[in-house]
Design a protein around this motif. Structure first.
Motif, PDB file in Angstrom:
ATOM      1  N   ARG A 154     -34.736  80.341  57.043  1.00 34.85           N
ATOM      2  CA  ARG A 154     -34.041  81.586  56.717  1.00 34.85           C
ATOM      3  C   ARG A 154     -32.805  81.755  57.587  1.00 34.85           C
ATOM      4  NH1 ARG A 154     -39.498  82.677  56.497  1.00 34.85           N
ATOM      5  NH2 ARG A 154     -40.243  83.202  54.391  1.00 34.85           N
ATOM      6  N   GLU A 156     -30.596  84.796  57.241  1.00 36.23           N
ATOM      7  CA  GLU A 156     -30.127  86.176  57.376  1.00 36.23           C
ATOM      8  C   GLU A 156     -31.174  87.066  58.036  1.00 36.23           C
ATOM      9  OE1 GLU A 156     -27.069  86.841  56.699  1.00 36.23           O
ATOM     10  OE2 GLU A 156     -26.678  84.872  55.799  1.00 36.23           O
ATOM     11  N   LEU A 157     -30.721  87.969  58.884  1.00 41.17           N
ATOM     12  CA  LEU A 157     -31.633  88.897  59.538  1.00 41.17           C
ATOM     13  C   LEU A 157     -32.432  89.710  58.524  1.00 41.17           C
ATOM     14  CD1 LEU A 157     -29.472  90.293  62.505  1.00 41.17           C
ATOM     15  CD2 LEU A 157     -31.431  88.743  62.651  1.00 41.17           C
ATOM     16  N   LYS A 158     -31.818  90.074  57.415  1.00 40.76           N
ATOM     17  CA  LYS A 158     -32.492  90.930  56.429  1.00 40.76           C
ATOM     18  C   LYS A 158     -33.712  90.256  55.812  1.00 40.76           C
ATOM     19  CE  LYS A 158     -29.477  89.553  52.558  1.00 40.76           C
ATOM     20  NZ  LYS A 158     -30.540  88.870  51.806  1.00 40.76           N
ATOM     21  N   ASP A 159     -33.797  88.938  55.918  1.00 38.05           N
ATOM     22  CA  ASP A 159     -34.929  88.198  55.363  1.00 38.05           C
ATOM     23  C   ASP A 159     -35.952  87.800  56.425  1.00 38.05           C
ATOM     24  OD1 ASP A 159     -33.715  88.166  52.776  1.00 38.05           O
ATOM     25  OD2 ASP A 159     -32.452  86.482  53.445  1.00 38.05           O
ATOM     26  N   PRO A 188     -33.499  98.284  61.659  1.00 38.08           N
ATOM     27  CA  PRO A 188     -32.802  98.510  60.380  1.00 38.08           C
ATOM     28  C   PRO A 188     -32.269  97.235  59.729  1.00 38.08           C
ATOM     29  CG  PRO A 188     -31.818  99.787  62.181  1.00 38.08           C
ATOM     30  CD  PRO A 188     -32.720  98.785  62.790  1.00 38.08           C
ATOM     31  N   GLN A 189     -32.319  96.114  60.454  1.00 39.44           N
ATOM     32  CA  GLN A 189     -31.660  94.902  59.964  1.00 39.44           C
ATOM     33  C   GLN A 189     -32.609  93.826  59.450  1.00 39.44           C
ATOM     34  OE1 GLN A 189     -28.238  93.432  62.316  1.00 39.44           O
ATOM     35  NE2 GLN A 189     -28.813  94.935  63.874  1.00 39.44           N
ATOM     36  N   VAL A 190     -33.913  93.925  59.773  1.00 40.19           N
ATOM     37  CA  VAL A 190     -34.819  92.809  59.498  1.00 40.19           C
ATOM     38  C   VAL A 190     -35.899  93.189  58.482  1.00 40.19           C
ATOM     39  CG1 VAL A 190     -34.408  91.870  61.789  1.00 40.19           C
ATOM     40  CG2 VAL A 190     -36.375  93.385  61.415  1.00 40.19           C
ATOM     41  N   ALA A 191     -36.621  92.156  58.015  1.00 38.42           N
ATOM     42  CA  ALA A 191     -37.695  92.372  57.045  1.00 38.42           C
ATOM     43  C   ALA A 191     -38.972  92.879  57.695  1.00 38.42           C
ATOM     44  CB  ALA A 191     -37.985  91.071  56.290  1.00 38.42           C
ATOM     45  N   LYS A 261     -28.166  85.084  66.610  1.00 37.26           N
ATOM     46  CA  LYS A 261     -28.158  86.505  66.239  1.00 37.26           C
ATOM     47  C   LYS A 261     -29.198  87.279  67.024  1.00 37.26           C
ATOM     48  CE  LYS A 261     -26.664  85.260  61.565  1.00 37.26           C
ATOM     49  NZ  LYS A 261     -26.960  85.307  60.112  1.00 37.26           N
TER      50      LYS A 261
END
Length: 275
Positions: A154, A156-159, A188-191, A261
């Motif tokens: 992965r 991206e932080l959102k995933d 607020p940024q991660v899954a 990150k």
């Protein structure tokens, strides 16, 4: 294909498996253990002490003259060691004492370098309740039992799902502040963010791709030495809070895409705590 175990790895796995039998018996009778308190939220039991004594006996018999750094008894052996064992006989003691099966035996082997420094050469993190043996040797790769491990892909932080260790009552004020800042930035940024209570397994699970990364402040060398090598040999990065390959009070581990990150957020938290 799993490589043939080296003599060092054979010794390490045998020591972990031997002491695991006693730990599993203790775990099944956890209500009968006599527990003393080292500090708020930080317990040591008969199980810890028996496990450390058993591992020490086996390692000393197999490799006399090696140095040791162990959770309960500290440093021992020659200060001029060429090889040193770094051992946590029961990582996740609080889980163990509450009947939760998420705990592990962690054994790492350090090698002294010509310049006086050292490097992690071999590692075992064994979770007896699940019969999962995570292991690695420098340059050989990382494995779960006989399966090769790779960190997640992965980007991206959102995933991403991260693991961490939440400071407890005995933690220093700066560590609590740094954790709070890091957590508030990431939420607020991660899954998702998980706290399962064993640093050794947090790192092993990061190596296995179950977590995308892990961070913690106020951590000890015996908690993370084995897991850091397993992450690195699985293709990930495992560093301290400065991004260096040292066993200091902070650990940041993740796949190559997410480590920079996560490290940036952790460094921001550490800087904020310093005021």
């Amino acid at each position: 294909m799993m490589p043939r175990l080296s003599p060092h790895m054979t010794v390490m796995q045998a020591a972990a498996q031997k002491v695991a039998k006693r730990l599993l018996r203790d775990f099944n009778e956890v209500e009968n253990l006599q527990v003393s308190v080292k500090g708020p939220g930080d317990f040591v039991s008969q199980a810890d002490l028996r496990a450390e004594a058993g591992i020490r006996e086996d390692l000393e018999k197999a490799r006399p003259g090696y140095g040791m750094l162990m959770e309960e008894s500290g440093e021992s052996g020659s200060e001029k060691w060429a090889w040193r064992w770094v051992v946590d006989p029961l990582d996740g003691t609080t889980n163990f004492l509450h009947g939760m099966p998420h705990w592990a035996i962690s054994i790492a082997l350090e090698k002294r370098l010509p310049d006086g420094g050292s490097e992690l050469a071999a590692a075992v993190v064994y979770a007896p309740a699940a019969n999962e043996m995570f292991w690695a040797e420098k340059g050989v790769g990382a494995y779960l039992n006989d399966k090769r491990l790779r960190v997640s892909a992965r980007r991206e932080l959102k995933d991403a799902v991260f693991a961490t260790g939440i400071p407890f009552a005995a933690s220093s004020v700066p560590n609590r502040l740094a954790f709070a800042r890091t957590l508030s930035t990431l939420i607020p940024q991660v899954a998702g963010i998980r706290r399962f209570g064993s640093a050794a397994l947090d790192l092993a699970w990061t190596a296995a791709g179950r977590y995308d990364g892990y961070w913690e402040m106020g951590i000890k060398p015996w908690d993370i030495a084995a897991g850091m090598l397993i992450v690195r040999e699985a293709g990930g990065y495992a560093t301290d809070g400065d991004g260096k390959d040292t066993l200091s009070g902070t650990v940041v581990a993740a796949n190559p895409h997410l480590h920079p990150k996560l490290l940036e957020v952790v460094q921001d938290g550490l800087a904020a705590a310093k005021g």
